[in-house]
Design an enzyme around this catalytic site. Sequence first.
Site, PDB file in Angstrom:
ATOM      1  N   TYR A 150       0.875  -1.159   0.000  1.00  0.00           N
ATOM      2  CA  TYR A 150       0.000   0.000   0.000  1.00  0.00           C
ATOM      3  C   TYR A 150       0.917   1.214   0.000  1.00  0.00           C
ATOM      4  O   TYR A 150       1.580   1.500   0.996  1.00  0.00           O
ATOM      5  CB  TYR A 150      -0.904   0.011   1.229  1.00  0.00           C
ATOM      6  N   CYS A 151       0.998   1.902  -1.116  1.00  0.00           N
ATOM      7  CA  CYS A 151       1.873   3.057  -1.304  1.00  0.00           C
ATOM      8  C   CYS A 151       0.993   4.295  -1.103  1.00  0.00           C
ATOM      9  O   CYS A 151       0.154   4.618  -1.938  1.00  0.00           O
ATOM     10  CB  CYS A 151       2.468   3.005  -2.706  1.00  0.00           C
ATOM     11  N   ILE A 152       1.182   4.971   0.038  1.00  0.00           N
ATOM     12  CA  ILE A 152       0.229   5.984   0.485  1.00  0.00           C
ATOM     13  C   ILE A 152       0.899   7.358   0.568  1.00  0.00           C
ATOM     14  O   ILE A 152       2.035   7.479   1.019  1.00  0.00           O
ATOM     15  CB  ILE A 152      -0.341   5.595   1.866  1.00  0.00           C
TER      16      ILE A 152
END
Length: 178
Positions: A150-152
């Site tokens: 999950y690249c947030i």
Amino acid sequence: MKIGSMLTLFVSVCTIFCFASGAIVASAAPWDNYKKPDKDKLKELLTPLQYRVTQEDGTETPFENPYYKFYTKKGIYVDLLSGAPLFSTTDQFDSGTGWPSFTKPIDPKYITLHKKFSFFGETYEVRSNTSDSHLGDRFNDGPPPNHLRYCINSAALRFIPKDSMEKEGYGAFLDLVK
């Protein structure tokens, strides 16, 4: 049945129902009832970068954001607008991409995934389920066991340090921070 017995029964039933409904209301977290402000109010509340990222599906510059190396800290990340708990530093890792990266959300009910196709193949846009804010993207190139990343965007998050979680209403999530 005597009037006194009926009255006692009535009061008992009312007390039970009132207690049960009160318990349900009391268990609802504040972010579960979040109402998103209108566009003008959001522009007042957010910085231009936060607005562009969360409301216009933007992306912040890699390596130039505050949380991409916060995996050395202990705490949780919450939705910048609603306060919903999204990610824990326990699940954060250095992906080398320049953005905060996580293997999983705290609770999947607080995010939604929207399939999209990009240069990287099949990916998913990650949005907050409570504020409908754009958070980032999910890729299938993360570490084992689930291989998810999950690249947030930091601009979509607020960090709550472990020692402030109880005071800020996130005490129920303390066991997730190791």
